[in-house]
Each structure stands twice: as structure tokens, then as C-alpha cells.
Enzyme design. Structure first.
Site, PDB file in Angstrom:
ATOM      1  N   SER A 157       0.834  -1.192   0.000  1.00 52.05           N
ATOM      2  CA  SER A 157       0.000   0.000   0.000  1.00 52.05           C
ATOM      3  C   SER A 157       0.878   1.256   0.000  1.00 52.05           C
ATOM      4  CB  SER A 157      -0.966  -0.048   1.187  1.00 52.05           C
ATOM      5  OG  SER A 157      -1.990   0.904   1.057  1.00 52.05           O
ATOM      6  N   ASP A 264     -10.083  -3.676  -5.218  1.00 56.13           N
ATOM      7  CA  ASP A 264      -9.275  -2.680  -4.521  1.00 56.13           C
ATOM      8  C   ASP A 264      -9.331  -1.390  -5.326  1.00 56.13           C
ATOM      9  OD1 ASP A 264      -7.328  -1.120  -3.296  1.00 56.13           O
ATOM     10  OD2 ASP A 264      -5.754  -2.630  -3.410  1.00 56.13           O
ATOM     11  N   HIS A 294      -8.157  -4.952  -0.747  1.00 57.34           N
ATOM     12  CA  HIS A 294      -6.978  -4.271  -0.220  1.00 57.34           C
ATOM     13  C   HIS A 294      -6.691  -4.774   1.190  1.00 57.34           C
ATOM     14  CE1 HIS A 294      -4.185  -0.816  -0.370  1.00 57.34           C
ATOM     15  NE2 HIS A 294      -4.362  -0.782   0.945  1.00 57.34           N
TER      16      HIS A 294
END
Length: 340
Positions: A157, A264, A294
Site C-alpha cells: 500500500s 481494490d 486491499h
């Protein structure tokens, strides 16, 4: 494709428990909840031959780092790992499970960098910290028994965003030379008004999941909340160190593994970054995990795909480092001084 059955169960459990979105909480609450969720979803804590905390110099004071080291006295290939959390949440603790498993499954040393968080320290503080730590490890390799010729960066991320940015800085500033980059559902385009490619939007419409706004999952509101903390000036979104996808030239960067999740909101920008790397002549392996959301990479105790993705990451690292597959059961057990 619809959600994976494990995602359906995970979402239902969150709904039953009334878990509030992180972006509705105070920073202190969100930071504590993020760590608790990752620990709950990380599965069994794997012992590693040596795990210890130390510091390295940063641009504005010492930075905490955690070293996960498999057995071996000499210099080892090393992955410098940057934790996720939207540049706002997270710590070396939130990445501990990932780093333990990668060290065991790869046979390399993994060093997590405790970079400064926003909003207390907005862009570009985190990027500068991560590059400084990576450069220090290369230039002072003997101190942490690093093989400077086999050094890679990675993260999930926001950590994937930072890893990509570090490769750009390393290229621009003449080092360190990097053997690979592991980018797990990375943020690569911070522009608030960016337009998704029509094909991606059509695909999202066809799925009909509404997952990009689902309050029980990481969604577009989450993206906006994190970006608002990180970019004190919205104009900074145009800087390639904030949005690597906007770099004019991606040639000469290290080989990459880009991992994305089907459901995501960051999927399309991760896939576009992989494509741009490929077009620039960078060796790229890109994998989108179907039915996943995610955060799945950090939660192998909840999602089988998280463990598969970590296995894929380990295989990629072994390839770029030239390492054999470790024996079953990992590459070492915790030492008495490990205490973990």
C-alpha cells in the site's frame, strides 16, 4: 468476478461486530485499530533466527528499524521493507508478520524502516526517510551484515508507494543500486481528480459489487482520508515522488513484482504502473488476485490468497537475489536473545 468466499465471511464478521471505518476515528484510535486488525489477521507468529530493533540515521534524527535475520554469519541479501498504513498509520510492528515470513521463506534479511508519519510529518518526509535508511544500509553494510550488491526495496500500500519512490530517488542520486522492487497494491497516482481508464470503470460496473464505496472495506473514502493527511499541499500530488506513475521516465529501474487485488480501489493504478514499467524495459511480473480486497497480503491468517501472495513475493526475491528455495520449515528458529 465476485468476492472470494473468505472475503464474504470477513465482511460479514465486520458488519456483525459493528467495526467503524478507520477514517471515522481519531488518529490515535485508527492507529491502534489498524495494529490490532493486522495482528488478528496475520496468523501464527513465525519464529525467526534473530529479530532485533536498532536505529539508523535519518534526515531529521534517528529512525527505528527492525531487523529480521535468518541464520548465517556473513553478509546476507537484504530487503528493505516499508509498512503500509496510508503514510498515517502503521509502524515496524504492523509489518512484523510479513517480514518474519519473507525472511524465512526467502532466506534473506528483512529490515523494516520506521519512517515518520503524517499528518505530523507530511510529504516528502516519509520518502526521504526511506531513501536515507536504504542508502545508509548500503553504505554501512558491515554494521548490519548486509550484502550491498543484493539489496531490494518493497512495501504494501503506502509502503509500495514509498518503495517505488525510493527507486526513483536511488536512480536520480546515483544509488544505492537495487536488485528488485516488491510493490504490493501500491498507490501510484495521488491526483484527486484523476480519471480511471474506461475499461477499468466498465469492469467495475460489470462486477456490480459497489466495493469501491463499501464502508466495511478499504474504499475511495479511505484513499481520500489518507491522501489528505499525507499531502499538506494538494499540488504535491503531481510530484513523481508522491505519484510514481507520473514520472516521465521509468527506464533503468530494478525488476519489479506488482501485486494487486481485484476489489481494490488502487488496482488500476497499480496495474498501470506495472504496464509503464514494462513499456520502459523494466522486467515486471504483475499478478492480480481474484476476489481479493486491499489489505489481504498482510492477513494470511484470514485469507489463503494472502499466504499465496507472500509465497509469490518470496519466490520473486529469491530470483532477484539468486537464492535457493529454503528447506521446509524455514531457515532457522528464534534464538534465545530473540524474545519474540
Amino acid at each position: 468476478m465476485s468476492f472470494d468466499p473468505q472475503v464474504v465471511a470477513y465482511r460479514a464478521a465486520r458488519a456483525a461486530a459493528g467495526v467503524p471505518p478507520l477514517y471515522t476515528q481519531t488518529l490515535a484510535e485508527a492507529r491502534a485499530a489498524d495494529l490490532a486488525a493486522i495482528r488478528a489477521g496475520g496468523g501464527d507468529v513465525e519464529p525467526v533466527h534473530e529479530v532485533r530493533d536498532t536505529t539508523v540515521p535519518g534526515p531529521d534524527g534517528d529512525l527505528r528499524v527492525r531487523v529480521h535475520r535468518p541464520a548465517g554469519d556473513g553478509p546476507l541479501p537484504t530487503l528493505v521493507y516499508f509498512f503500509g498504513g496510508g503514510w498515517t498509520l502503521g509502524s515496524v510492528e504492523t509489518a512484523d508478520g510479513i517480514c518474519r515470513r519473507l525472511a524465512n521463506a526467502t532466506g534473506c534479511q528483512v529490515v523494516t524502516v520506521g519512517y515518520r508519519l503524517a499528518p505530523e510529518h507530511p510529504f516528502p518526509a516519509a520518502v526521504l526517510d526511506c531513501h536515507a535508511a536504504t542508502r545508509w544500509l548500503a553504505e554501512h553494510a558491515a554494521e548490519l551484515r548486509v550484502d550491498p550488491d543484493r539489496l531490494a526495496v518493497g512495501g504494501d500500500s503506502a509502503g509500495g508507494n514509498l518503495a517505488a519512490a525510493v527507486t526513483l530517488l536511488a536512480r536520480a542520486e546515483g544509488g544505492p543500486r537495487l536488485a528488485g522492487q516488491l510493490l504490493v497494491y501500491p498507490n501510484t497516482d495521488q491526483r484527486a481528480d484523476r480519471q480511471r481508464p474506461a475499461t477499468d470503470q466498465d469492469d467495475a460496473d460489470a462486477r456490480g459489487t459497489g466495493d469501491e464505496q463499501d464502508p466495511l472495506l478499504f474504499n475511495r473514502h479511505s484513499v481520500d482520508w489518507y491522501r489528505g493527511h499525507y499531502l499538506a499541499d494538494p499540488a504535491d500530488a503531481a510530484d513523481p515522488l508522491a505519484s510514481p506513475l507520473l514520472a516521465d521516465d521509468l527506464s533503468g529501474l530494478p525488476p519489479a513484482l506488482v501485486v494487486t487485488a481485484e476489489h481494490d480501489p488502487l488496482r488500476d493504478e497499480g496495474e498501470r504502473y506495472a504496464q509503464r514499467l514494462r513499456e520502459a524495459g523494466v522486467p515486471v511480473r504483475a499478478t492480480c488476485y481474484p476476489g481479493m480486497i486491499h489489505g489481504f497480503f498482510a492477513m494470511p491468517g484470514v485469507f489463503d490468497a494472502g499466504r499465496r501472495a507472500q509465497d509469490e513475493a518470496a519466490a520473486f526475491l529469491r530470483e532477484v537475489f539468486g537464492l535457493p528455495t529454503p528447506p521446509a520449515g524455514g531457515v532457522g528458529t528464534a534464538t534465545a536473545g530473540d524474545g519474540r
